[in-house]
Design an enzyme around this catalytic site. Structure first.
Site, PDB file in Angstrom:
ATOM      1  N   GLU A 278      30.453 -13.796  29.437  1.00  0.00           N
ATOM      2  CA  GLU A 278      31.489 -14.755  28.993  1.00  0.00           C
ATOM      3  C   GLU A 278      32.884 -14.134  28.983  1.00  0.00           C
ATOM      4  O   GLU A 278      33.602 -14.201  27.973  1.00  0.00           O
ATOM      5  CB  GLU A 278      31.137 -15.317  27.608  1.00  0.00           C
ATOM      6  CG  GLU A 278      29.888 -16.170  27.638  1.00  0.00           C
ATOM      7  CD  GLU A 278      29.612 -16.944  26.353  1.00  0.00           C
ATOM      8  OE1 GLU A 278      30.273 -16.693  25.336  1.00  0.00           O
ATOM      9  OE2 GLU A 278      28.713 -17.815  26.388  1.00  0.00           O
TER      10      GLU A 278
ATOM     11  N   GLU B 130      22.405 -19.017  29.469  1.00  0.00           N
ATOM     12  CA  GLU B 130      22.437 -19.350  28.038  1.00  0.00           C
ATOM     13  C   GLU B 130      22.476 -20.870  27.922  1.00  0.00           C
ATOM     14  O   GLU B 130      23.435 -21.497  28.390  1.00  0.00           O
ATOM     15  CB  GLU B 130      23.653 -18.759  27.329  1.00  0.00           C
ATOM     16  CG  GLU B 130      23.541 -17.277  27.084  1.00  0.00           C
ATOM     17  CD  GLU B 130      24.661 -16.743  26.192  1.00  0.00           C
ATOM     18  OE1 GLU B 130      25.094 -17.457  25.261  1.00  0.00           O
ATOM     19  OE2 GLU B 130      25.115 -15.620  26.448  1.00  0.00           O
TER      20      GLU B 130
END
Ligand code: AHR
Length: 506
Positions: free
Chosen positions: A175, A294
């Site tokens: 991320e 995710e």
């Protein structure tokens, strides 16, 4: 025609793709009680000789989790992998800046590899591209995958691990588009670093499968330009781009909540298009695949997490992200699994985030058993029966209205044909909260198949939860709802239900 209907046609010629079993992967981060008190708890009655909880291992094996991402997540962006290897007594404690926790480093890459072996799963590793870079990523890959005769491979051998781990899949950071990430970067900075890191890692092990970071979710201001910029830098050196997303019933509107799975569908479509745009621009030959590494429901623990991180002293393995999932969350997880199966031509890996204690299907009591959350069941069923070839079912469904998304289908469905086992499985969620739906499935393309089982997850209370003492939300078998005659299957999908209809060649 029934007022509420869903019609599908199943034919072995209507193939989306052979499913990569790794779409049923999961994730264990050094976060909260996922590792310490989750997979590892020496002294617990179920702990084995290495301190791993056998009750957790049993549940992980029951699901058949094919791959587990490790060690983060946000954690990895400030992780010093060297702290977690060598004699345990000499390992330092570190401040984990991502989760404001103390990391004791009792578990590191070698211990996790041993746990994964016991769990019957592969490891998807991540390197730190937040506070560190090419150097630390190279030394970690050398430590893990190089056989011997170099500084870090010999160090691994000195640590008692003779053979290389040979981890195939590596995430290039986590991320990196998120301002919350330690070492957050612009798309250009990250794309350049990811490309240079990937080139170096491939020199050490050319067989690696590399995942570059996409957006943290579709709400990011840089979405989806981030993906385009990153891939323009790194297209030649990576195989996958990651997608992350979490959903939640924040406004207590179950109708709209269950329509959020359509967002995952659009997300996958958009990123597939961005990958194809960059491929065309570069006159490239390869397709970039998607790693949805995710995904889950995550919102129940928000307030408790903020309190823990803002107001409590630093501690090891605090209670963080311990969402208690209810029945409607299980429906949502079922819908998201269906979406992944429908896109299995492009999504080749995916990780339910996470696996134990942290936004997880498996929970543990410190002085008690491991137990199954509601979301355990759709995940179990998809992993058990969703192996094989995903079929294009040409679904037609009646619709209902939602406040946030307007009209959406009553039913979402996916079908999987397992030619090796001569099995066909239909997964279906009726997300109409009030009315049953009549499902008609044309199975004339599968002569000789008979009904094996119809598993259903249903409950009168959308907010019903499980616990160590009660499995209030658990699947049951309801074969009386189905009739298969001359290749036509008629079934009833109860209002608000997860269904798994299994057929087998007689
Ligand atoms: O899974 C929990 C966290 O969610 C991960 O650490 C991070 O990557 C994401 O924001």
């Amino acid at each position: 025609m029934e007022k509420r209907f869903a019609r599908i046609t199943l034919d072995p010629d209507f193939q989306i793709s052979r499913i990569d079993k790794r779409i049923y992967g999961s994730f264990i981060e050094h976060l909260g009680r996922a590792v310490y008190g989750g997979v590892y708890q020496p002294g617990h009655p179920s702990a084995d000789e290495e301190g791993f909880r056998r009750d957790v291992l049993d549940l992980v094996r029951e699901i058949g989790v094919p791959i587990v991402r490790y060690p983060g997540g946000n954690f990895v962006s400030n992780y010093f992998w060297e702290d977690g290897v060598g004699p345990v007594a000499q390992r330092p404690k570190r401040l984990d800046l991502a989760w404001r926790s103390t990391e004791p480093n009792l578990i590191g890459v070698n211990e996790f590899a041993r746990w994964a072996k016991k769990a019957g799963t592969d490891v998807m590793m991540a390197v730190n591209l937040g506070t560190r870079g090419i150097d630390a990523a190279c030394s970690l890959v050398e430590y893990c995958n190089h056989p011997s005769g170099s500084k870090y491979s010999d160090l691994r051998i000195a640590h008692g691990v003779a053979g290389p781990h040979n981890f195939k899949v590596w995430c290039l950071g986590n991320e990196m588009d998120g301002p919350w990430q330690v070492g957050h970067k612009t798309a250009l900075e990250y794309g350049h670093l990811a490309n240079e890191t990937a080139k170096a890692l491939r020199q050490i092990d050319p067989s690696l499968e590399l995942v570059v970071c996409g957006s943290s979710n579709t709400g990011m201001p840089t979405y989806p330009q981030w993906e385009a910029t990153v891939l323009e830098e790194a297209y030649d050196s990576v195989d996958y781009i990651s997608l992350h997303t979490y959903y939640g019933n924040r406004l207590n509107d179950t109708n709209s909540f269950l329509a959020q799975s359509d967002d995952m569908d659009r997300f996958i479509g958009t990123i597939g298009s961005v990958c194809d745009f960059v491929k065309a621009k570069k006159r490239g030959k390869k397709d970039i695949k998607l790693s949805f590494d995710e995904w889950n429901v995550w919102f129940h623990s928000d307030a408790a997490d903020q309190d823990e991180m803002a107001n409590r002293p630093w501690s090891a393995a605090p209670h963080l992200l311990e969402d208690r999932y209810n029945f409607e969350d299980a429906l949502m997880v079922g819908l998201l699994l269906i979406t992944l199966i429908k896109h299995s031509d492009r999504v080749r890996m995916a990780c339910l985030a996470q696996l134990v204690n942290v936004i997880a299907p498996i929970m543990t009591e410190e002085n008690g058993p491991a137990w199954k959350q509601t979301i355990f069941y759709p995940y179990l069923h998809a992993s058990q029966y969703g192996r094989g070839v995903a079929l294009n079912t040409a679904l037609r469904s009646s619709q209902h209205d939602t406040r946030d998304f307007g009209p959406v289908t009553d039913v979402e469905s996916a079908a999987v044909w397992n030619p090796e086992k001569d099995e066909v499985t239909i997964f279906a969620v009726n997300r109409n909260l009030e009315e049953d739906v009549a499902l008609e499935a044309d199975l004339r393309g599968f002569p000789g198949y008979r009904l094996e089982e119809h598993i259903v997850l249903e409950h009168g209370d959308f907010k019903a939860v499980n616990s160590a003492r009660s499995q209030a939300v658990a699947p049951k078998s309801v074969l009386a709802r189905d009739l298969l005659d001359s290749g036509m299957l008629n079934s009833r999908l109860a209002a608000a239900s997860w269904n798994v209809v299994r057929l087998k060649k007689a």
